[in-house]
Motif scaffolding. Sequence first.
Motif, PDB file in Angstrom:
ATOM      1  N   ARG A  16       0.836  -1.199   0.000  1.00  0.00           N
ATOM      2  CA  ARG A  16       0.000   0.000   0.000  1.00  0.00           C
ATOM      3  C   ARG A  16       0.869   1.246   0.000  1.00  0.00           C
ATOM      4  O   ARG A  16       0.616   2.208  -0.739  1.00  0.00           O
ATOM      5  CB  ARG A  16      -0.910   0.006   1.234  1.00  0.00           C
ATOM      6  CG  ARG A  16      -1.724   1.294   1.360  1.00  0.00           C
ATOM      7  CD  ARG A  16      -2.421   1.391   2.701  1.00  0.00           C
ATOM      8  NE  ARG A  16      -3.218   2.604   2.775  1.00  0.00           N
ATOM      9  CZ  ARG A  16      -2.763   3.786   3.151  1.00  0.00           C
ATOM     10  NH1 ARG A  16      -1.482   3.923   3.473  1.00  0.00           N
ATOM     11  NH2 ARG A  16      -3.558   4.839   3.181  1.00  0.00           N
ATOM     12  N   THR A  19       2.388   1.705  -3.450  1.00  0.00           N
ATOM     13  CA  THR A  19       1.413   2.189  -4.429  1.00  0.00           C
ATOM     14  C   THR A  19       1.110   3.661  -4.220  1.00  0.00           C
ATOM     15  O   THR A  19       1.027   4.444  -5.182  1.00  0.00           O
ATOM     16  CB  THR A  19       0.116   1.357  -4.335  1.00  0.00           C
ATOM     17  OG1 THR A  19       0.422  -0.026  -4.492  1.00  0.00           O
ATOM     18  CG2 THR A  19      -0.879   1.774  -5.409  1.00  0.00           C
ATOM     19  N   LEU A  72      -6.816   4.201  -1.091  1.00  0.00           N
ATOM     20  CA  LEU A  72      -6.047   3.071  -0.590  1.00  0.00           C
ATOM     21  C   LEU A  72      -6.235   2.998   0.915  1.00  0.00           C
ATOM     22  O   LEU A  72      -5.411   3.504   1.675  1.00  0.00           O
ATOM     23  CB  LEU A  72      -4.562   3.234  -0.923  1.00  0.00           C
ATOM     24  CG  LEU A  72      -4.199   3.342  -2.398  1.00  0.00           C
ATOM     25  CD1 LEU A  72      -2.726   3.639  -2.550  1.00  0.00           C
ATOM     26  CD2 LEU A  72      -4.566   2.077  -3.139  1.00  0.00           C
ATOM     27  N   TRP A 187      -3.534  -3.202  -6.633  1.00  0.00           N
ATOM     28  CA  TRP A 187      -3.811  -3.102  -5.191  1.00  0.00           C
ATOM     29  C   TRP A 187      -5.091  -3.840  -4.828  1.00  0.00           C
ATOM     30  O   TRP A 187      -5.155  -4.549  -3.826  1.00  0.00           O
ATOM     31  CB  TRP A 187      -3.900  -1.645  -4.785  1.00  0.00           C
ATOM     32  CG  TRP A 187      -4.557  -1.438  -3.462  1.00  0.00           C
ATOM     33  CD1 TRP A 187      -5.828  -1.005  -3.233  1.00  0.00           C
ATOM     34  CD2 TRP A 187      -3.991  -1.677  -2.168  1.00  0.00           C
ATOM     35  NE1 TRP A 187      -6.084  -0.966  -1.887  1.00  0.00           N
ATOM     36  CE2 TRP A 187      -4.980  -1.367  -1.210  1.00  0.00           C
ATOM     37  CE3 TRP A 187      -2.752  -2.132  -1.739  1.00  0.00           C
ATOM     38  CZ2 TRP A 187      -4.758  -1.508   0.148  1.00  0.00           C
ATOM     39  CZ3 TRP A 187      -2.532  -2.265  -0.373  1.00  0.00           C
ATOM     40  CH2 TRP A 187      -3.523  -1.952   0.550  1.00  0.00           C
ATOM     41  N   GLU A 191      -5.544  -6.977  -2.262  1.00  0.00           N
ATOM     42  CA  GLU A 191      -6.483  -6.920  -1.136  1.00  0.00           C
ATOM     43  C   GLU A 191      -7.393  -8.140  -1.115  1.00  0.00           C
ATOM     44  O   GLU A 191      -7.623  -8.748  -0.054  1.00  0.00           O
ATOM     45  CB  GLU A 191      -7.320  -5.647  -1.238  1.00  0.00           C
ATOM     46  CG  GLU A 191      -8.406  -5.548  -0.188  1.00  0.00           C
ATOM     47  CD  GLU A 191      -9.355  -4.402  -0.450  1.00  0.00           C
ATOM     48  OE1 GLU A 191     -10.366  -4.325   0.249  1.00  0.00           O
ATOM     49  OE2 GLU A 191      -9.094  -3.609  -1.364  1.00  0.00           O
TER      50      GLU A 191
END
Length: 403
Positions: A16, A19, A72, A187, A191
């Motif tokens: 995270r 990103t 995010l 992402w 997740e």
Amino acid sequence: MRDVPVDPGTGLTNFRRYTWWSLLSVTAFFLIYSVARSRVMDAATPVPARLAAVAVLALTVVAVAVSVSRRLPPVPLGSPGTDPGGAPPVGWLVAGGAGGVALGVILLALGDYGLWSFGPAMTVSIIAAFLPGRRRWLLIAATAAGAAALGGVAAAASGRGSLFAAAFPAGLVVLTGWVTLGMLWAWDVAERLNAARRLSAELAVKDERLRFAADLHDIQGHHLQVIALKSELAARLMEADPVRAATEIEEIRRLAADALRDTRAVVQGYRRVTLEEEITNATRVLAAAGTDARMDLDPSASGLLRDPGRHLLGLVMREATTNVLRHSRARHVEVGYRTADGLARLTVANDGAPEDPGTGRETGPGTGLRTLAERLRTTGGELTWRHDGDRFVVTACLPVETR
């Protein structure tokens, strides 16, 4: 139910962070580049125009940073692509969009027919990230078409070539949208994989609970049904045939004793674990939770310790595994089991331990480390644990002649 940590060695938190910094760095770089290389920086440009461009640039970068942070969500995660608070940051999205458009208008007015499109392209790609799949691409397509028309018309009105002025902004909008949404898509996939990993570990625990509940239900249901029927029969025979009633009552007593014995057998079978079984189970559960478990086992050590000792070490292994899953963010776990100098030694070490070594180490009566330490002491063994930085190490020793 959350019996396992959210990020047990998966690196999701670092992903995270990567990103977020990647998106913000790329966006900020191109926005600053578009201003630094434009005519805004020429000495002939009025100072108010320069100040306006710098102010709009700062507003846009801040709005993009906040919007990406909301897109995010920090671990633990909610649904992919949603704000953990429940709604997109509309205010910041509007501010960023307005800033990007204003920056583009300033540069276009100064005749920068290529650089003007950076601001709108970057901010539109961030806004699109908060929309469902089809809508985000419709927004990007509409923006690309609008940027091509606006750039071409502006260039044609100034008497300059319109092909580059129309093609470059459209291509830039599509390219930035593709890159930004691609990073956010990666992402979202990470997740979902992490959520599936957590679910797998939780299901393993639930399956074992269901198995135990089913066994207990079968035994108790059978005995209780028979006891209920014989109780009704004894009640009817109490006056008519007291001798037969007494016989039925004695049978009820025997059935109750059988039920108690069978229930204890089920519980004992559930708890009568062995070290080998618990090591195998720990390997499976830790792998499902995304933790790298490394086993260093002496194959010849298993036969040297009798069943009660193997049972005690199995309980230690179970408790240590539970602590790893519930109370740490472990990436690696090391399990060692060997015999030396007449002692069987089990060691479980994990990283990612909390700073307070005393937090959460008791999981219930009869299963906490302190209770297990007392049980091992009564058999001549020893159970210790220590906190070394972010490592937590549990060590259990038992004499190999333990009975």
